[in-house]
Motif scaffolding. Structure first.
Motif, PDB file in Angstrom:
ATOM      1  N   PHE A  17      31.595  34.991  41.020  1.00 27.80           N
ATOM      2  CA  PHE A  17      31.366  35.646  39.739  1.00 27.80           C
ATOM      3  C   PHE A  17      32.311  36.834  39.591  1.00 27.80           C
ATOM      4  O   PHE A  17      32.725  37.446  40.579  1.00 27.80           O
ATOM      5  N   SER A  18      32.608  37.172  38.360  1.00 27.94           N
ATOM      6  CA  SER A  18      33.402  38.363  38.097  1.00 27.94           C
ATOM      7  C   SER A  18      33.088  38.878  36.701  1.00 27.94           C
ATOM      8  O   SER A  18      32.580  38.136  35.841  1.00 27.94           O
ATOM      9  N   LEU A  19      33.390  40.143  36.479  1.00 27.96           N
ATOM     10  CA  LEU A  19      33.303  40.761  35.158  1.00 27.96           C
ATOM     11  C   LEU A  19      34.717  41.085  34.694  1.00 27.96           C
ATOM     12  O   LEU A  19      35.586  41.388  35.504  1.00 27.96           O
ATOM     13  N   SER A  82      34.972  42.994  40.367  1.00 27.66           N
ATOM     14  CA  SER A  82      34.796  44.106  39.438  1.00 27.66           C
ATOM     15  C   SER A  82      36.137  44.814  39.280  1.00 27.66           C
ATOM     16  O   SER A  82      36.564  45.567  40.159  1.00 27.66           O
ATOM     17  N   VAL A  83      36.827  44.560  38.181  1.00 23.20           N
ATOM     18  CA  VAL A  83      38.141  45.147  37.939  1.00 23.20           C
ATOM     19  C   VAL A  83      38.060  46.067  36.733  1.00 23.20           C
ATOM     20  O   VAL A  83      37.174  45.952  35.890  1.00 23.20           O
ATOM     21  N   THR A  84      39.016  46.973  36.629  1.00 24.73           N
ATOM     22  CA  THR A  84      39.066  47.878  35.484  1.00 24.73           C
ATOM     23  C   THR A  84      39.931  47.272  34.384  1.00 24.73           C
ATOM     24  O   THR A  84      40.759  46.384  34.625  1.00 24.73           O
ATOM     25  N   LEU A  89      45.045  44.952  32.283  1.00 23.00           N
ATOM     26  CA  LEU A  89      46.128  45.090  31.309  1.00 23.00           C
ATOM     27  C   LEU A  89      47.487  45.149  32.000  1.00 23.00           C
ATOM     28  O   LEU A  89      48.487  44.656  31.452  1.00 23.00           O
ATOM     29  N   ALA A  90      47.539  45.720  33.195  1.00 22.98           N
ATOM     30  CA  ALA A  90      48.803  45.767  33.939  1.00 22.98           C
ATOM     31  C   ALA A  90      49.311  44.360  34.231  1.00 22.98           C
ATOM     32  O   ALA A  90      50.528  44.113  34.211  1.00 22.98           O
ATOM     33  N   ARG A  91      48.416  43.418  34.490  1.00 25.32           N
ATOM     34  CA  ARG A  91      48.822  42.032  34.738  1.00 25.32           C
ATOM     35  C   ARG A  91      49.344  41.392  33.453  1.00 25.32           C
ATOM     36  O   ARG A  91      50.269  40.580  33.489  1.00 25.32           O
ATOM     37  N   VAL A  92      48.746  41.727  32.313  1.00 27.72           N
ATOM     38  CA  VAL A  92      49.252  41.210  31.035  1.00 27.72           C
ATOM     39  C   VAL A  92      50.666  41.729  30.794  1.00 27.72           C
ATOM     40  O   VAL A  92      51.577  40.973  30.426  1.00 27.72           O
ATOM     41  N   LEU A 153      27.379  47.342  28.091  1.00 30.03           N
ATOM     42  CA  LEU A 153      27.830  45.966  28.283  1.00 30.03           C
ATOM     43  C   LEU A 153      27.891  45.616  29.765  1.00 30.03           C
ATOM     44  O   LEU A 153      27.442  44.542  30.192  1.00 30.03           O
ATOM     45  N   ARG A 154      28.444  46.522  30.556  1.00 35.51           N
ATOM     46  CA  ARG A 154      28.564  46.249  31.995  1.00 35.51           C
ATOM     47  C   ARG A 154      27.188  46.101  32.631  1.00 35.51           C
ATOM     48  O   ARG A 154      26.986  45.239  33.494  1.00 35.51           O
ATOM     49  N   GLY A 155      26.231  46.908  32.212  1.00 36.49           N
ATOM     50  CA  GLY A 155      24.875  46.767  32.744  1.00 36.49           C
ATOM     51  C   GLY A 155      24.289  45.397  32.469  1.00 36.49           C
ATOM     52  O   GLY A 155      23.659  44.787  33.338  1.00 36.49           O
TER      53      GLY A 155
END
Length: 335
Positions: A17-19, A82-84, A89-92, A153-155
């Protein structure tokens, strides 16, 4: 017809899983474009109306066809649980311009007239500039539409991951997929997960496993895809979005407040779903340090139990905590 993910023996142990705050930003932008997605988000829409009016989202909307290809380079699957937003955006921004050109061309071709439009022609003529401008636009959309609401949203998303992780642990993939979305069908004998959708997509996982991402804004759809080399990904509506934008939890009962203290009682009652310190602080309008102190006391009293998800620690009520918060005798709480 339909989307098919084909599992091998190694893939069964590599589901995770990931957010993704970047994905939520993308889907928030899509909600503004798709009225059929808006029913659960009317309070949010009222709050962001002025901010949204200050954004020219047409370049992003042009890459969101009703059916067909969405550019993969704009939404790379997150590399960790859990990434910021900044990390994503840096990957984009690091996307290869020539690969991005083909990704953009495929997406524009799915919307009549998009390839010939001024915006479409400008993107294809200078893909390096298009990558920069699209990333900048996503950053502005994040700041205006999602960042102010991200703790809430994260919660919600963290609570969903905890719930479904337990289903996976208790009943395996069949129990997990059975509860994610009615359009998902798991065939144990062939190791195939099918999404009932128009069109066709067939992906053998090849040992990569499947990335599962809950989303608040993707409802009512479930989304699956990504071509190689991206990790196969499934995005599904998070549980509890019907109450996402409702007012904060009701005040704790006076009797419970006399017993525990008003602050601790409010924290205990607010944990109707597992939540982090930050999410609770946002929900209750309290300082994180205050909430942290209350959580430590409630945990020491046996009313809460913590669990770790990535970099986040989520707290949930024990059976005794549930009984106190609900006003039920402990004997009425199912074990």
């Amino acid at each position: 017809m339909g989307f098919h993910f084909r599992f091998g023996p190694g893939d069964l142990l590599r589901c995770r899983f990931s957010l993704s705050p970047r994905w939520e930003t993308q889907e928030a932008v899509r909600v503004l474009l798709r009225p059929q997605r808006q029913s659960y988000h009317l309070p949010w829409l009222r709050q962001v109306r002025a901010a949204a009016a200050g954004l020219d989202l047409r370049p992003l909307w042009l890459l969101m066809p009703t059916k067909g290809h969405n550019p993969d380079f704009l939404s790379p699957p997150p590399l960790g649980p859990s990434v910021t937003f900044e990390e994503e955006l840096a990957r984009v921004r690091a996307a290869d311009p020539e690969a991005a050109r083909e990704d953009l061309r495929r997406s524009l071709a799915c919307t009549p007239g998009a390839l010939e439009s001024e915006i479409g022609r400008r993107m294809l003529a200078d893909p390096a500039r298009a990558v920069r401008e699209l990333a900048d636009l996503y950053e502005r959309a994040w700041e205006a539409l999602v960042a102010p609401h991200w703790p809430r949203l994260r919660g919600l998303l963290e609570a969903d991951v905890l719930f479904h992780s337990r289903r996976l642990a208790a009943g395996g993939l069949e129990a997990l997929f059975d509860g994610l979305h009615p359009d998902l069908h798991w065939q144990e004998d062939t190791g195939t997960l099918t999404i009932d959708k128009h069109g066709h997509h067939d992906r053998t996982l090849d040992g990569q496993g499947l990335l599962l991402m809950p989303s608040a804004f993707v409802w009512p759809e479930v989304v699956g895809g990504y071509d190689p080399p991206w990790q196969p990904t499934l995005v599904y509506p998070a549980r509890g979005i019907g109450a996402l934008w409702t007012a904060s939890a009701s005040p704790a009962p006076d009797a419970l407040a006399h017993l525990l203290g008003r602050g601790r009682a409010e924290v205990l009652c607010a944990l109707h779903e597992p939540a982090s310190t930050t999410a609770l602080a946002h929900r209750l309008g309290l300082a994180p340090s205050t909430v942290s102190t209350h959580l430590k006391t409630l945990r020491a009293a046996g009313l809460l139990v913590p669990s770790r998800h990535g970099h986040q620690v989520l707290y949930e009520r024990t059976p005794l905590g549930i009984a106190l918060a609900s006003g039920s005798p402990t004997g009425d709480v199912p074990v």
